[in-house]
Design a protein around this motif. Sequence first.
Motif, short mmCIF file in Angstrom:
data_model
loop_
_atom_site.label_atom_id
_atom_site.label_comp_id
_atom_site.label_asym_id
_atom_site.label_seq_id
_atom_site.Cartn_x
_atom_site.Cartn_y
_atom_site.Cartn_z
N PHE A 370 35.16 20.37 10.53
CA PHE A 370 34.43 19.87 11.94
C PHE A 370 33.02 19.94 12.24
O PHE A 370 32.52 19.00 12.77
CB PHE A 370 35.31 20.43 13.10
CG PHE A 370 36.82 19.87 13.39
CD1 PHE A 370 36.73 18.58 13.88
CD2 PHE A 370 37.83 20.56 12.84
CE1 PHE A 370 37.93 18.05 14.31
CE2 PHE A 370 38.99 19.90 13.16
CZ PHE A 370 39.12 18.87 13.76
N LEU A 371 32.44 21.07 11.66
CA LEU A 371 31.18 21.44 12.03
C LEU A 371 30.12 20.46 11.53
O LEU A 371 29.30 19.97 12.25
CB LEU A 371 30.68 22.84 11.75
CG LEU A 371 29.39 23.34 12.09
CD1 LEU A 371 29.45 24.78 12.68
CD2 LEU A 371 28.31 23.31 11.07
N PRO A 372 30.27 20.11 10.32
CA PRO A 372 29.52 18.91 9.71
C PRO A 372 29.62 17.52 10.32
O PRO A 372 28.73 17.00 10.52
CB PRO A 372 29.62 18.77 8.19
CG PRO A 372 30.53 20.07 8.16
CD PRO A 372 31.33 20.63 9.13
N ILE A 415 26.21 19.07 3.73
CA ILE A 415 27.43 18.30 4.23
C ILE A 415 27.23 17.69 5.45
O ILE A 415 27.41 16.56 5.79
CB ILE A 415 28.60 19.06 4.44
CG1 ILE A 415 28.81 20.03 2.91
CG2 ILE A 415 29.95 18.52 4.62
CD1 ILE A 415 29.98 21.23 3.08
N GLY A 416 26.48 18.38 6.37
CA GLY A 416 26.17 17.92 7.63
C GLY A 416 25.15 16.43 7.62
O GLY A 416 25.14 15.74 8.31
N SER A 417 24.19 16.64 6.67
CA SER A 417 23.18 15.53 6.34
C SER A 417 23.95 14.17 5.85
O SER A 417 23.58 13.17 6.31
CB SER A 417 22.22 15.97 5.35
OG SER A 417 21.81 17.05 5.78
N LEU A 607 22.94 22.07 15.06
CA LEU A 607 23.55 23.08 14.47
C LEU A 607 24.07 23.98 15.49
O LEU A 607 25.20 24.40 15.52
CB LEU A 607 22.79 23.54 13.33
CG LEU A 607 23.65 24.60 12.33
CD1 LEU A 607 24.65 23.86 11.43
CD2 LEU A 607 22.41 25.09 11.44
N ILE A 608 23.00 24.28 16.22
CA ILE A 608 23.49 25.37 17.36
C ILE A 608 24.36 24.81 18.05
O ILE A 608 25.53 25.61 18.59
CB ILE A 608 22.12 25.87 18.06
CG1 ILE A 608 21.09 26.22 17.22
CG2 ILE A 608 22.28 26.68 19.46
CD1 ILE A 608 21.29 27.76 16.92
N GLN A 609 24.38 23.58 18.83
CA GLN A 609 25.22 23.03 19.65
C GLN A 609 26.81 23.21 19.09
O GLN A 609 27.85 23.40 19.66
CB GLN A 609 25.02 21.70 19.93
CG GLN A 609 23.58 21.53 20.57
CD GLN A 609 23.56 22.30 22.14
OE1 GLN A 609 24.73 22.62 22.66
NE2 GLN A 609 22.79 22.72 22.72
N SER A 610 26.81 22.57 17.67
CA SER A 610 27.98 22.49 16.89
C SER A 610 28.62 23.85 16.85
O SER A 610 29.97 24.11 17.04
CB SER A 610 27.93 21.76 15.38
OG SER A 610 27.27 20.83 15.67
N LEU A 611 27.92 24.79 16.56
CA LEU A 611 28.28 26.39 16.43
C LEU A 611 28.93 26.81 17.76
O LEU A 611 29.84 27.45 17.79
CB LEU A 611 27.11 27.30 15.83
CG LEU A 611 26.89 27.59 14.73
CD1 LEU A 611 25.91 28.38 14.25
CD2 LEU A 611 28.14 27.92 13.87
N ARG A 612 28.16 26.47 19.00
CA ARG A 612 28.68 27.00 20.09
C ARG A 612 29.91 26.33 20.43
O ARG A 612 30.73 27.03 20.96
CB ARG A 612 27.78 26.57 21.18
CG ARG A 612 27.81 26.99 22.75
CD ARG A 612 27.90 25.61 23.32
NE ARG A 612 29.02 25.65 24.49
CZ ARG A 612 28.99 26.13 25.58
NH1 ARG A 612 27.85 26.74 26.12
NH2 ARG A 612 30.23 26.07 26.43
#
Lengths: 644, 74
Positions: A370-372, A415-417, A607-612
């Motif tokens: 989910f994060l990427p 992976i996110g890219s 990245l910060i928003q996904s982590l949150r």
Amino acid sequence: MAKVQVLGRRRHLDAVLERLYGTQRVELVDARADPELGLAPADGAAGHVERQAELEALAARLDAALELSGTPAEAHPQLVPDPVPGSVDVAALVATLDAAAPRLAELATRLDALADERALLPRYADPLEQLAPLIPELAGLDDDELRQIGLDTLALVLDTTGETLLTTLREELQALLGSRFELVWTRVGQDAIGCLLIFPHREIEHVHRLLGHEYVRHLPLPSAYEGLSLHGAIAAMRRRIEALPGEIEATHRELASAVGPHERDWRTALGGVRAEVEQLAAACGAGVTEHTFALVAWVPRPQLGRLRVELADPALGPVVVEELEFERRDARVPVLMHNARPARPFAFLTRFLDTPRASSVDPTGLMAIFLPLMFGVMVGDIVYGAVLLGASLYLRRRFSGRSPVVADLASVLVIGSVWAIAFGFVFGEALGNLGKDVFGDFSLWVYRGGADALEPLLLFALAIGAAHVLLGVLLGLWQARCDRDRHGLMDRGGTLLFLCGMFAIAAYAGGMLPDGSMTPAVAAMVVGLAVAMAAHGTLGIMMGPLELLGAVGNVLSYLRLAAVGLASVYLAIVANELATVGPLWLGIIVAAFFHTLNLALAAFSPLIQSLRLHYVEFFSKFFVGGGRDFRPFGARPHDAPQTP
Amino acid sequence: MQLGLIALGSGLAVGLAALATGLAQARIGAAAMGVIAEKPEMTGRAILLVAIPETLVILGFAVAAMNILLLGKG
């Protein structure tokens, strides 16, 4: 994780410990601390304790001596200690340490003195330098010359910012000496006043007595500068301050050369000493009977078979490895996070919040999915994604093996890219609207910069949120069932029913469900609310609705996927628009600046928003933190837990 | 005129929510920095606490989006 009891013949205890130390497969626990096992401590424990204390003292001496060399342990090639207890020749080691100790102590003392001098000298020189111009006639006279004219001087520091103490001192001096003194002062630093007192030499005892009564800090010069004139003392101090760094450096070099000939031997010996200390401590933690020993250990379950094979060695005598029952929810159960290779870089992000308990679901694998994806939804630009992909591949290659955290972070970004490039095609974006302007609208779904994009984007973000939060609630439900937690089961069950009912009503309102679905949807919400309230007992009337409102807020929170994405695309569009104002060269510079800024934001903010979203919205539904890392017996403290 | 008011209302919804988030984050952030200085292992939780008020601005964004989508089309 499995808890095992290792049983064997008492005379083979040391050999078994040596084998376990070498394999680094188990984490030993104090067998005597478990009252259910009822094991007695080893008879030889007293001897072991003495030997352990002796070796610990030796290790401390070695550590201190090696620290003086100034080179960290990591700078040396891996020195493999011999794990056989008793392999270190303690007497010989102590003899070499004793022989080197006087020289090392002398150099260390000198180094300390030089460091003190470097810290202290400016505290003398600075106030004196400020005071000297206030008495230009006397500053050039040394002590002898001052005494010839019957005068003496004292430098003082008043730890005060106000001038009240100064006034009091002047009044007291006036009462003692009349007009036969001169007191000049200046501010020294932020919270002190430096003074220079000139008075008749014959009054020196009275003046000292007075200053003692007034609690004034007298600033006696170091002996090397006594007798010099004020100017002479200041100049000598400045010369010394300039010379000190060189002397300190030279002393460091002397220390390194004094330790150098022994360094390799001492580091190897230190490893051996520590290994023996650990094995002695483990032997002290074993339980024994007249003929047998028992060790209690944690071992990763997949490695239990290999452990049995390794201990089935005739040299160790008959050894039985017996599995013990344990409470999964016990916080003392160690945790070894084991994930598939693609998910391993995400483990540090889970640990960043907390280590999961042994009884908790490890969310690393789901985070890897989910994060990427969320990162990609927010960035959603082919060119930005490609640049980020290139940068993260470079970072991963550069820091692989040097900084595991940076390498893992780069792997996450890789992976996110890839997802960002994929969503770039979905949204038809390449450097914002530039791709659309050049190649036409190539979006697979909806162009994000268009006027009609807001509604579908919001619905898409909410759909991801609903799926993610529901998955979290389902995991929480499963977690509660495993833990036989009735309260948790009701709470998660109520939330699940409520959310399902709410989503069904939303779908009905959107015309996606038939007419008859409204009643069951409302019923699900009401039942869910009642169950959630019942889960919280007497406080449920208040807590139940609050919990459910929180869950709805959690879903709405995923709107940030659309919000951050829209902010990113509009900033890119602004960059492209600004580029068309003015000459071409200026436009290129302006566009490059704004796109670089947007790219930097795109790498950080999503990245910060996904982590949150994971930490707050997802993990809160099922994650139980406070776990303890598995530390294999024989692994160095700085070693990362091994992944099988 | 009506379109302008809708735009103004939407801007206020996001802007005021962002202001409130900023005020909350300023206080939490200062405390979080203190915690991280004392206990670096709490960094993850500190980030989590700092991120919590952001929901306010997201809700402001949701209200603004509703303004534009529901009233803007009318």
